[in-house]
Structure formats: C-alpha cells, structure tokens
Design a protein around this motif. Structure first.
Motif, PDB file in Angstrom:
ATOM      1  N   VAL A  28       0.142   2.883  -7.502  1.00  0.00           N
ATOM      2  CA  VAL A  28      -0.458   2.431  -6.768  1.00  0.00           C
ATOM      3  C   VAL A  28      -0.400   1.111  -6.153  1.00  0.00           C
ATOM      4  O   VAL A  28       0.495   1.764  -5.278  1.00  0.00           O
ATOM      5  N   HIS A  29      -0.783   1.471  -4.936  1.00  0.00           N
ATOM      6  CA  HIS A  29      -0.566   2.126  -3.286  1.00  0.00           C
ATOM      7  C   HIS A  29      -1.448   1.048  -2.095  1.00  0.00           C
ATOM      8  O   HIS A  29      -2.986   0.517  -2.712  1.00  0.00           O
ATOM      9  N   ALA A  30      -0.975  -0.701  -2.384  1.00  0.00           N
ATOM     10  CA  ALA A  30      -1.155  -1.342  -1.737  1.00  0.00           C
ATOM     11  C   ALA A  30      -1.456  -1.017  -0.777  1.00  0.00           C
ATOM     12  O   ALA A  30      -0.831  -0.661   0.355  1.00  0.00           O
ATOM     13  N   ILE A  31      -2.607  -1.913   0.603  1.00  0.00           N
ATOM     14  CA  ILE A  31      -2.941  -2.081   1.673  1.00  0.00           C
ATOM     15  C   ILE A  31      -3.225  -3.690   1.798  1.00  0.00           C
ATOM     16  O   ILE A  31      -3.824  -3.970   1.588  1.00  0.00           O
ATOM     17  N   VAL A  32      -2.547  -4.081   3.330  1.00  0.00           N
ATOM     18  CA  VAL A  32      -2.869  -5.477   3.765  1.00  0.00           C
ATOM     19  C   VAL A  32      -2.571  -5.116   5.084  1.00  0.00           C
ATOM     20  O   VAL A  32      -2.534  -4.624   6.099  1.00  0.00           O
ATOM     21  N   GLY A  33      -2.885  -6.995   5.928  1.00  0.00           N
ATOM     22  CA  GLY A  33      -3.447  -6.604   6.929  1.00  0.00           C
ATOM     23  C   GLY A  33      -3.957  -8.107   6.852  1.00  0.00           C
ATOM     24  O   GLY A  33      -4.893  -8.571   6.562  1.00  0.00           O
ATOM     25  N   THR A 208       0.961  -0.288   2.768  1.00  0.00           N
ATOM     26  CA  THR A 208       0.918   0.170   3.519  1.00  0.00           C
ATOM     27  C   THR A 208       0.160  -1.718   4.531  1.00  0.00           C
ATOM     28  O   THR A 208      -0.482  -1.355   3.720  1.00  0.00           O
ATOM     29  N   ILE A 209       0.660  -0.988   5.252  1.00  0.00           N
ATOM     30  CA  ILE A 209       0.471  -2.333   6.675  1.00  0.00           C
ATOM     31  C   ILE A 209      -0.432  -1.829   8.024  1.00  0.00           C
ATOM     32  O   ILE A 209       0.535  -0.652   8.577  1.00  0.00           O
ATOM     33  N   LEU A 210      -1.440  -2.381   7.988  1.00  0.00           N
ATOM     34  CA  LEU A 210      -1.485  -2.434   8.966  1.00  0.00           C
ATOM     35  C   LEU A 210      -2.384  -3.429  10.105  1.00  0.00           C
ATOM     36  O   LEU A 210      -1.966  -4.564   9.564  1.00  0.00           O
ATOM     37  N   LYS A 211      -2.682  -3.387  11.472  1.00  0.00           N
ATOM     38  CA  LYS A 211      -2.559  -4.440  12.215  1.00  0.00           C
ATOM     39  C   LYS A 211      -3.580  -3.354  13.713  1.00  0.00           C
ATOM     40  O   LYS A 211      -2.976  -2.992  14.070  1.00  0.00           O
TER      41      LYS A 211
END
Length: 500
Positions: A28-33, A208-211
C-alpha cells in the motif's frame, strides 16, 4: 511500477516536475501533499487518464505509454476516483461485470456464471454486498465496494484510490481501510491518495510526499509521524493545527435566531440563537439533519413551520435569494453539485451572485470582474494568476477558497458552513480555520457542521449536537469532549439529560 522524470503541465501550471517513483508489488503506497501538490494528477497519470509531457513509465520492467485508461487496464492498472462512475439504475452485479460479462453460446449473458464469479470476488476480499441490489439504493461506502469489485473483476494488479474516504463516516472509513489491507494481503498493489494523515499512517507501507508538483521524499510510513508529514508537505512545521479562537463576545447581540423550525426533510422543532462574533459547531451522525438544518435556515428548504430572525429582524426566507438578502451566506457541502460552475473561471465563480453590479447593458465587464475577485481570492491564499483558470482545473482546497470568496463578497452577518474542510489538505484546512475565526472576530456569526470531531472540539465557542432532526444537547466551550458529543449523537444520553 516505476516512474522516471515524469512531468506534466496544464495551461501554464507545472503540475508534475520530473517525478521519480517506484511502487513495490503488493504494497500500500500512500501519496500525500497539499492541494495543488500534484497528487491527483500523478494518480491520473498512473491510470492512463492523463498523458505526461515527459518521462518514462515502466510496468513489470517494460516501458509503457498509456493513451487511455483502457491501455492502463490492459496492463493491469485501474483507478477509483472521488466521483464514482457507476450506473445507478443497474444492479450491483451488472456494474461489477460491465464490459466483462460472462457469455454463453451465441453471445448470451451468463447470469449464473457472473453470480459465481461475484461470490468468488466477495470471498477474496471479504466484501459482503447483495448482488441484486440497485446501485442507487446503496450507501456511498457500499458503492465504493462495488468499484473495488469491478476493478478486481478486470483482473487489476494495481488499484489507485483517490481520496476514497473524503465523504465517508468514521465507521465506513474503518471498513474501507480494512478492505484496502485485505486487497494488499491478496497481492494487489494499492496506491492510496489521501489528505487524512492518520489513515495514511495506519494503512500505508510506504508514503511519498509531493510539494508544488515535485517529489520531496518516499519512505516507510513507520519512519514518519503526522508532524513530519505536515512539515514535508508545507516546507515548514505547523505548530498548531487550530488557531486560537477569539474571545467569546461580551455583548450577546443575536445575529441569528431560529424559532422551532420543522421541515419535510426531518428537522423537528429546532430552536437556536447565535451571537455576533460567536462560532457554533453543529455535530451529529450522518443522517442526523445537519445539512438539512443549514439549508432550511438559508433558503427555507422544506420548511413547514418556524421562524428565522437576523440581527433582531424577522425574515421571510423561501429561497436562496431570500437568504442572501437577509445577510445569510451558505458554504455548501458539495462544491461540485451545489456551489461551483466547474468549466467557468475562478473569477466568474466568485462574482456569480454580484453580476448586476459589474455588468453594463447586460454585459459583464471582465476588468471589474477580475478586480472584485482578485482581492478576495488573494486574501484566502489563492495565487492571483489562478483566477482566470477554469475552477475545475484547481485543487479541491483552491476550489473551496473560491467558494468561500463568493460567500465573503456579500459581507454576511451570518455564515453557515457545511463541512467546510471536506476534501482539502492540512495546509488549506488551517487557512479555512483562520478565515472562520477572523470572520467571527469581525462580528459575523458562524455556524458550521462537521463530521470531524477535532473541529467540533477545537473551533467553536459552543457545540450543538443533533440527533434525528432535533438538538439533543448544547455544550459550552469547557464541556465539549469527544465522549460527550458521541454519547448524545448515539443516543446513549437521555433527551435533555446531562451530557457533561
């Protein structure tokens, strides 16, 4: 699945900047930002709904180029979006196997074969849902289960969930997270895009954190906390999620008085009083009548009896226009269905209720439109360059800011906000909290409904708890607790009884 230097640009906005990402099989690969960080765009690239401008995608080591979601599905990848794509008038069985039906000789649909396949799928991930039920009769949580089973029926190896819990209750969220874990346990890879950091940490293996469209870091969730995720998303620490609420107004001048309102939608003799400068939270379970009460106050929706007064003057409210003229603004629960014209620009949406003031001979003056909108959206933290963009291309948080700007344009005496932070990220939430508090400090009365117990605990001066269309408890600032709210909402405290 592996992405190398993937980039995407929309109408002058760089949505993704040279993203490098590796998604491990069966995880389970989470992506946040933050809103606008590129999470949903990345998810749409994964499922073939958006083609990147540059970069490479590999699936099982092979380079691929998806021209459509069908291409991605052939490669074993599908997605479940916030807006579910089901046929409401058809059965669960028909929706699950739409396009991949079992067939008998001469092309006839094999319903018995489909029923057997359905039972196998349900057992595989532990989803119990009646196959013959019509989709329109299902709860939102059960509709999501149908989408999950449809993905499995197409033999998807990787499923992308985009904000799957945004409209779910606490119990429904827990069931969905359990389903995600079951999917991963059976070998299905899950990409989990969410604003809810507790859920990410609870269900994700990696995050994974995106900005601003760029990759910040990818690590195991066991190495992160909510605070570290927030710092990565914002580029700074957020010392306090909820700003300090303003002092309760000394002068208890009533801005809003509601006297024994009843409606055809289930509201039963509700009375309340909110002072200028006061913030009041409206708590209750799904179906308790929170949204119905706000719409009844704002537009008279379904009202059969009762009265509303604003600033001490009785008001005859039978439509949204009456509410607006009475000094009441409503921030609705659904931006898409009740608030915004998604194909029109942000500035057009902001001034929608003030067209007469900026039009000449029936023609809207664009320069006046932009001038009126610009100051408001910049106050809310939406970059000025975005006001000409179609609102449908903006992130959920920025869409909410556009809708808030429209509410503020009328300088309302009373702001009614229905789930004001639904579907927005932690940074946008903080901005919205600050705005509600600043409006109260300027003298507006604020009544907001929320499913997030933390908002009920931290924001208001008082909390009203609804159950079955009636206010069952009024909790003062020092007495608001999760236990007190939930006992009343669940009916564990007697009507009118002590809840402290």
């Amino acid at each position: 699945m592996e992405l190398t230097s993937v980039s995407k640009r929309f109408a002058g906005v760089q949505a993704l900047r040279e993203i490098d990402l590796r998604i491990e099989r069966g995880a389970v690969h989470a992506i946040v930002g933050e809103n606008g960080a590129g999470k949903s765009t990345l998810g749409r690239v994964l499922v073939g709904a958006v083609r990147p401008d540059a970069g490479q995608i590999r699936v099982a080591g092979q380079a691929v180029s998806f021209r459509s979601p069908h291409d991605a599905l052939v490669a074993g990848i599908t997605g479940i979006a916030q807006e579910l794509a089901l046929l409401p008038a058809r059965s669960v069985l028909d929706n699950v196997f739409l396009g991949v039906e079992s067939r008998r000789r001469f092309g006839r649909v094999d319903k018995a074969g489909m029923s057997r396949r359905f039972a196998d799928l349900a057992d595989q991930v532990g989803l119990q849902i009646p196959s013959r039920a019509l989709v329109r009769d299902l709860s939102l949580a059960d509709r999501q289960k149908v989408e999950i089973m449809r993905a499995l029926a197409r033999k998807a190896d990787l499923v992308v969930f985009d904000e799957p819990t945004a409209a779910l209750s606490v119990d429904e969220t827990a069931l969905l997270l359990d389903t995600v874990r079951r999917l991963a346990a059976t070998g299905t890879t899950v990409v989990f895009i969410s604003h809810f950091l507790k859920e990410v940490l609870a269900v994700g293996d990696r995050v994974t954190i995106l900005k601003d469209g760029a990759h910040v870091r990818t690590v195991r969730t066991s190495e992160e906390s909510e605070a570290s995720l927030v710092e990565g998303m914002l580029g700074r620490s957020l010392e306090r999620m909820f700003p300090a609420r303003p002092p309760r107004p000394r002068e208890q001048r009533a801005a809003l008085e509601v006297d024994r309102i009843s409606t055809r939608t289930g509201i039963d003799g509700v009375s309340l009083r909110i002072a200028s400068g006061e913030i009041v939270g409206l708590a209750g379970l799904v179906g308790s009548g929170r949204s119905e009460l706000l719409h009844a106050i704002h537009s008279g929706a379904g009202v059969t009896s009762g009265a509303v007064a604003v600033d001490g003057s009785p008001r005859r409210i039978r439509s949204p226009r009456d509410g607006k003229r009475s000094g009441i603004a409503l921030l609705p629960e659904s931006r898409k269905d009740q608030g915004l014209l998604m194909e029109r620009s942000a500035s057009e949406n902001v001034v929608l209720g003030q067209l007469a003031g900026i039009a000449r001979w029936g023609v809207v003056r664009k320069r006046s439109e932009r001038a009126v909108a610009r100051g408001l959206v910049e106050r809310l933290g939406l970059a000025g360059g975005r006001i000409s963009s179609p609102v449908g291309t903006l992130s959920g948080g920025n869409q909410q800011k556009v809708l808030l700007a429209r509410c503020l344009l009328d300088r309302p005496a009373v702001l009614l906000a229905d789930e004001p932070t639904r579907g927005v990220d932690v940074g946008a939430k903080h901005s919205i909290y600050e705005l509600l508090i600043s409006l109260a400090a300027e003298g507006a009365a604020v009544l907001f409904a929320s499913s997030e117990i933390e908002e009920i605990l931290e924001l208001p001066h008082r909390a009203l708890v609804l159950r079955e269309g009636r206010i069952e408890a009024e909790l003062e600032e020092g007495a608001i607790s999760e236990d007190a709210v939930m006992r009343v909402a669940l009916g564990a405290s007697p009507r009118g009884g002590d809840v402290g």
